[in-house]
Scaffold this active site. Structure first.
Site, mmCIF file in Angstrom:
data_model
loop_
_atom_site.group_PDB
_atom_site.id
_atom_site.type_symbol
_atom_site.label_atom_id
_atom_site.label_comp_id
_atom_site.label_asym_id
_atom_site.label_seq_id
_atom_site.Cartn_x
_atom_site.Cartn_y
_atom_site.Cartn_z
ATOM 1 N N SER A 35 -9.937 -0.819 7.048
ATOM 2 C CA SER A 35 -9.325 -0.668 5.721
ATOM 3 C C SER A 35 -8.541 -1.873 5.208
ATOM 4 C CB SER A 35 -8.435 0.569 5.688
ATOM 5 O OG SER A 35 -9.237 1.725 5.729
ATOM 6 N N LYS A 38 0.835 -1.199 0.000
ATOM 7 C CA LYS A 38 0.000 0.000 0.000
ATOM 8 C C LYS A 38 0.874 1.255 0.000
ATOM 9 C CE LYS A 38 -3.969 1.873 2.574
ATOM 10 N NZ LYS A 38 -4.887 1.644 3.704
ATOM 11 N N SER A 62 -9.732 1.514 2.886
ATOM 12 C CA SER A 62 -8.919 2.328 2.010
ATOM 13 C C SER A 62 -7.878 1.534 1.218
ATOM 14 C CB SER A 62 -8.213 3.405 2.827
ATOM 15 O OG SER A 62 -7.300 2.805 3.751
#
Length: 473
Positions: A181, A82, A157
């Site tokens: 997330s 990420k 997210s």
């Protein structure tokens, strides 16, 4: 072996092949990068692909392994992470406009540990701007699309992370979880996601969303892959004062698949309240599969859950707005509209509100602790609704249009507030989309939920179904 076959494999399948030199890290890395490039225009999961460096690292891993130096399960495994996790001399954007050129001069602790394990980095993955959202519909870099249905959100997210694993564009990945997330995109994309206990994994070098709620954790194809990756990244770090100095268990050794006598707690009032009927059916059937293996079910009460959403919201809004306060004053127009509104909202709670939320949090922890005196784990749906269309603010709950954000984080936030470990495991398909089942455990008992998740995974809940995107790429 065909590259399509290769990229579809989990780490637990690939590791012995790499160790025994039946496949090479070079061949695997090349196949994964080709898959990442082939799927990028459809799902938009990567922010950057590190083609040359990844191949260089793969050659190094191959050389080490052929010289008899094998570092373990993740040696020679290519994966992207990420884009809020710092890598030295690499751009880390947080998928934002403000940080689009930000280059860190050091590695996050999790990156250092992954490098030591021999992991090959193929790139950075897209996320909801500053990790402050659950759709990954990014105003600066475009929406990430769900590989099961390209019109649907991948969750957020860590939406790029979820979509990339589901599309075989990375073998595994790391996400971050402040209000779901990791678990939201894991459920939405039909993969495994683990939010470990707060303090189990260092957050040093990971851009924060809300200091006291943030977690970094594995997103993988299987439960054993998640256990192996947690093994790599777990442990105390003097650079992160929130890490806790407790011994790291051997998570893979704790996975036997034996759940005989395991007491599963079910909380009806909160975790089974207002759940879409297709999802509820799959999760209850999943619990039944564990009962058939010798587990028992007991209903538990967790009274403070009724205030958890409020406490989570006040905490996350206040902490996130503090982090972005000066940029909000200087350059508010550089934030996406959705998160700018949230940062403005976050300026509203008073110190009294924030401290009251922390009292709720304390009580909630005690309630969970009490529940775990009666049961070994809790099981709940990961999400009460299915992923909705990109750009839509509403989800469908038994035919009723409901607010997407409120509903999608309902079963997430309590575990961020308490810091308890939670694992999402795919439990079937509803209307062509994957559904997740959430395993919740006492603090630092990741092994316990991983074992229960593994026992469930062995019942083959997905029946070999794969994202529709994979038929066209």
């Amino acid at each position: 072996m065909l590259s399509k076959e290769l990229v579809a494999k989990s780490v637990e399948e690939l590791a012995p092949l790499i160790k025994n030199k039946e496949i090479s890290p070079v061949e695997l890395t090349k196949a994964v990068i080709e898959q990442a490039e082939a799927t990028q225009d459809k799902i938009n999961s990567y922010m950057a692909i590190y083609k040359e460096e990844a191949m260089e690292e793969a050659r190094k891993a191959e050389e080490e392994i052929s010289n008899g130096i094998y570092r373990g399960m993740y040696h020679g495994i290519p994966m992207a992470v990420k884009d809020n996790i710092y890598m030295k001399d690499k751009v880390t954007t947080m998928s934002s406009k403000i940080h689009k050129d930000f280059v860190s001069d050091y590695d996050a602790t999790v990156i250092t540990k992954m490098k030591e394990a021999g992991i090959i980095f193929t790139g950075k993955l897209s996320m909801h701007e500053y990790a402050w959202g659950i759709t990954n519909n990014n105003p600066h870099y475009g929406a990430v699309r769900n590989p099961w249905n390209l019109d649907k959100i991948p969750g957020g997210s860590s939406g790029g992370s979820g979509a990339a694993v589901a599309a075989d564009a990375t073998v595994a990945t790391l996400g971050t979880d402040t209000a779901g997330s990791i678990r939201i995109p894991s459920s939405a994309n039909g993969i495994v996601g683990l939010k470990q206990t707060f303090g189990r994994v260092s957050k040093y070098g990971v851009y924060p969303l809300a200091w006291t709620l943030d977690h970094v954790g594995p997103m993988t194809k299987t439960v054993k892959d998640a256990a192996g990756l947690l093994q790599v990244i777990a442990g105390f770090d003097s650079n992160d004062p929130t890490t806790v100095d407790v011994p790291v268990d051997n998570y893979l050794e704790q996975i036997s698949g034996d759940v005989k006598g395991l007491v599963i707690g079910v909380n009806e009032e909160y975790f089974f309240n207002r759940v879409d009927s297709g999802i509820e059916k799959l999760v209850r059937a999943g619990i039944q599969k564990l009962v058939e293996q010798g587990a028992k079910v007991k209903e538990v009460k967790i009274p403070t859950l009724q205030y958890a959403e409020w406490a989570e919201l006040v905490t996350s809004l206040s902490e996130a707005s503090t982090i972005h306060h000066s940029d909000m004053l200087k350059r508010p127009e550089d934030f996406g509209n959705d998160i700018r509104m949230l940062f403005e909202l976050g300026e509203l709670p008073s110190a009294v509100d924030y401290l009251q939320a922390q009292q709720v949090r304390r009580q909630l922890k005690q309630d969970f602790q009490k529940a775990f005196e009666e049961v070994d784990i809790l099981v709940a749906p990961t999400l009460p609704v299915l992923p909705n269309d990109i750009g839509d603010d509403f989800a469908d709950l038994n035919g009723e249009k409901v607010d997407l954000i409120d509903n999608i984080i309902r079963f997430m936030g309590p575990l961020n507030l308490t810091g308890l470990p939670a694992l999402s495991v795919p439990c079937g398909i509803d209307q062509g989309l994957p559904v997740g089942m959430q395993f919740i455990g006492p603090a630092f008992k990741e092994g316990r939920i991983l074992n229960a998740g593994y026992a469930f995974e062995q019942t083959n809940p997905m029946q070999g179904k794969r994202p529709s995107l994979l038929e066209t790429v």
